[in-house]
Design a protein around this motif. Structure first.
Motif, mmCIF file in Angstrom:
data_model
loop_
_atom_site.group_PDB
_atom_site.id
_atom_site.type_symbol
_atom_site.label_atom_id
_atom_site.label_comp_id
_atom_site.label_asym_id
_atom_site.label_seq_id
_atom_site.Cartn_x
_atom_site.Cartn_y
_atom_site.Cartn_z
ATOM 1 N N ASN A 144 0.826 -1.220 0.000
ATOM 2 C CA ASN A 144 0.000 0.000 0.000
ATOM 3 C C ASN A 144 0.856 1.264 0.000
ATOM 4 O O ASN A 144 0.440 2.303 0.514
ATOM 5 N N PHE B 124 -7.558 5.667 8.316
ATOM 6 C CA PHE B 124 -7.300 4.516 9.171
ATOM 7 C C PHE B 124 -8.634 3.991 9.699
ATOM 8 O O PHE B 124 -9.405 4.756 10.305
ATOM 9 N N THR B 125 -8.915 2.729 9.485
ATOM 10 C CA THR B 125 -10.024 2.133 10.224
ATOM 11 C C THR B 125 -9.589 1.991 11.679
ATOM 12 O O THR B 125 -8.403 2.116 12.010
ATOM 13 N N GLU C 74 -9.340 -0.607 13.359
ATOM 14 C CA GLU C 74 -8.440 -1.749 13.484
ATOM 15 C C GLU C 74 -7.057 -1.450 12.933
ATOM 16 O O GLU C 74 -6.077 -2.082 13.330
ATOM 17 N N GLN C 75 -6.952 -0.522 11.989
ATOM 18 C CA GLN C 75 -5.663 -0.209 11.369
ATOM 19 C C GLN C 75 -4.817 0.751 12.192
ATOM 20 O O GLN C 75 -3.607 0.872 11.939
ATOM 21 N N SER D 143 -12.654 5.325 13.537
ATOM 22 C CA SER D 143 -11.688 5.482 12.453
ATOM 23 C C SER D 143 -11.121 6.904 12.459
ATOM 24 O O SER D 143 -11.592 7.775 13.203
ATOM 25 N N THR E 101 1.081 -4.439 16.545
ATOM 26 C CA THR E 101 1.533 -3.522 15.497
ATOM 27 C C THR E 101 2.674 -4.124 14.706
ATOM 28 O O THR E 101 2.726 -4.051 13.474
ATOM 29 N N ASN F 137 1.557 -6.932 12.341
ATOM 30 C CA ASN F 137 0.814 -6.486 11.156
ATOM 31 C C ASN F 137 1.444 -5.215 10.586
ATOM 32 O O ASN F 137 0.755 -4.255 10.247
ATOM 33 N N ASP G 14 0.145 -3.456 7.150
ATOM 34 C CA ASP G 14 -1.274 -3.267 6.895
ATOM 35 C C ASP G 14 -1.720 -1.818 7.045
ATOM 36 O O ASP G 14 -2.844 -1.555 7.465
ATOM 37 N N TRP G 15 -0.851 -0.863 6.732
ATOM 38 C CA TRP G 15 -1.261 0.538 6.823
ATOM 39 C C TRP G 15 -2.057 0.925 5.592
ATOM 40 O O TRP G 15 -1.831 0.411 4.495
ATOM 41 N N PRO G 16 -2.997 1.850 5.731
ATOM 42 C CA PRO G 16 -3.785 2.266 4.570
ATOM 43 C C PRO G 16 -2.930 3.060 3.585
ATOM 44 O O PRO G 16 -1.945 3.699 3.963
#
Length: 474
Positions: free
Chosen positions: A314, A372-373, A375-376, A419, A457, A460, A463-465
């Motif tokens: 991403n 960012f959601t 969860e993100q 978010s 963190t 994952n 998994d950043w937007p």
């Protein structure tokens, strides 16, 4: 039995014969040894041989540059900081956050106060004192060896908010140290301490400065310490033969791990001798030409040394190894170039974005959003931030005179579902200034930092937007 007279004559004849054969042998030996010497002389002057020597020096020069780059960068950084900040074995304390004018290191953050000290442990250990921290302010004192490997962090997490003292000693120190104080044996005589102290907002700055200055160092045996001023380095040290002189001097003062000797012994074939130093006057033209050619090409290799160690998703890239490098010398050099003093991920995790979600370079001529959601969002026991940098890897100049957003200021506005939307553009979005990340006019890149990250963190980490191009908000 032979008559005595005949026996004497035979003995004389044999002696003369032996002497004749001996002299003939010496003459023959002289002729046969001279012949290869002449042939060898012609060989050493042949075009093919000289080309091979030039190529050998080029090849080993490239490898030596990659290996030695962090050492020379440490030498440059120490020289500048001791000259402009604080003497050896003393802390320099910053009382403001870093701005675009900050040039002590590349890729600095503008979220914590920096303090820094260069230690010479060859004569005496140093005592580090940290204060009690009832407010649970994030801080860390990072310890790096001469090769830019992080070997220890003393932080609010490791101290459990308690005051503490530590002795930092050279690897060979055998003298006395204060009782009941833990001793940290550094891998090298030269150590760089980098302190970071959280600033929770503009109003918090005075309290952060007060806390920072309670973190102190002092020589354990002051009478053993002599005044030490770093050697002045040539301005072109990163591109001239002086690079190898500085490199070998630092290796002599800061011996490497024994396993590195296999590589370092090869460098001696082209005069880069970690035992004797580097003397270009002792080299022939072919080897000098090879080393000069290596100095032209090696910097680009270091500056573009990330592909084998970076993972992108991403548009965000993470780098491994970072903070400590083992035998990954190119990784170590690339970080010394792009973010010298980088910490280990368990203390401070880094992610850099050079492009938007479609792979296009980031530029201030456009506007972007970053969603960012819930969860993100980064999981951390401290805080996270995003800083904007120019193409020289320094904080970008923006019209708003700031280049970051961070989670601990109380200014971010989250959506009802938890978010978060950030707005990346040159002008402030009306009513959403707290979520605004100002941009410069030209190309830029972003660094997301997670201080004291939680395992989730790190697990994952990709998994950043994506940074998405959008129309600017008025």
């Amino acid at each position: 039995m032979l008559p005595l007279l005949l026996k004497k004559r035979l003995t004389l004849i044999v002696s003369m014969l032996c002497m004749t054969l001996h002299l003939s042998g010496l003459s023959f030996a002289k002729e046969t040894t001279n012949a290869p010497a002449v042939q060898q002389s012609h060989l050493l002057q042949s075009k093919t041989f000289l080309q091979s020597q030039e190529r050998l020096a080029y090849s080993l020069g490239i490898q030596a540059y990659i290996y030695g780059y962090p050492l020379v960068m440490s030498a440059k950084t120490m020289e500048a900081m001791v000259k402009n900040r604080a003497p050896i074995n003393q802390f320099y304390y910053a009382d403001t956050l870093a701005s675009p004018t900050y040039r002590d290191i590349v890729t600095p953050n503008s979220d914590t106060l920096y303090m820094s000290a260069w230690l010479d442990l060859s004569e005496t250990p140093v005592r580090l004192t940290v204060p009690a921290n009832p407010q649970n302010r994030y801080y860390t004192v990072q310890m790096l060896d001469a090769y830019t490997n992080t070997f220890r962090n003393v932080s609010n997490r490791s101290t459990k908010q308690q005051a503490g003292q530590y002795i930092i000693a050279s690897p060979q120190w055998k003298g006395p140290t204060p009782a009941h104080i833990p001793v940290i044996y550094a891998p090298t005589n030269t150590v760089w301490l980098i302190g970071r102290v959280e600033v929770k907002g503009e109003a918090d700055l005075p309290q952060a400065v007060s806390f920072e200055k309670q973190i102190a160092i002092a020589p354990v045996h002051p009478k053993l310490q002599t005044a030490h001023v770093p050697e002045a380095l040539p301005p072109d040290v990163l591109s001239s033969l002086s690079f190898f002189q500085v490199m070998t001097k630092w290796i002599q003062s800061n011996p490497p791990p024994e396993c590195d000797r296999v590589l370092l012994d090869q460098f001696a074939q082209v005069g880069i001798d970690v035992q004797e130093g580097f003397d270009p006057s002792a080299l022939g033209p072919a080897k000098l030409a090879g080393l000069q050619r290596a100095l032209q090409d090696a910097p680009s290799i270091v500056q573009n040394g990330f592909p084998g160690y970076a993972t992108f998703r991403n548009g965000w890239g993470s780098f491994s190894p970072i903070g400590t490098y083992g035998n990954q010398f190119l990784a170590r050099s690339f970080i010394a170039y792009s973010g010298i003093g980088a910490n280990v991920p368990s203390e401070e995790a880094y992610y850099r974005a050079l492009t938007d979600g479609s792979g296009k370079p980031l530029t201030g001529a456009k506007s972007y959003t970053l969603h960012f959601t819930k969860e993100q969002l980064p999981k951390t026991s401290a805080f996270w931030s995003i800083n904007v940098y120019d193409n020289q890897l320094f904080l970008a100049k923006t019209a708003a005179d700031r280049a970051s957003v961070r989670s601990n200021t109380g200014t971010l506005a989250y959506n009802p579902d938890g978010s978060l939307d950030l707005y990346l553009q040159q002008q402030p979005p009306k009513g959403k200034e707290g979520n605004w990340l100002p941009l410069p006019e030209s190309e830029f890149n972003l660094v997301l930092r997670v201080f004291a990250p939680e395992p989730a963190t790190l697990d994952n980490q990709h998994d950043w937007p994506a940074v998405m191009e959008s129309n600017p908000l008025p």
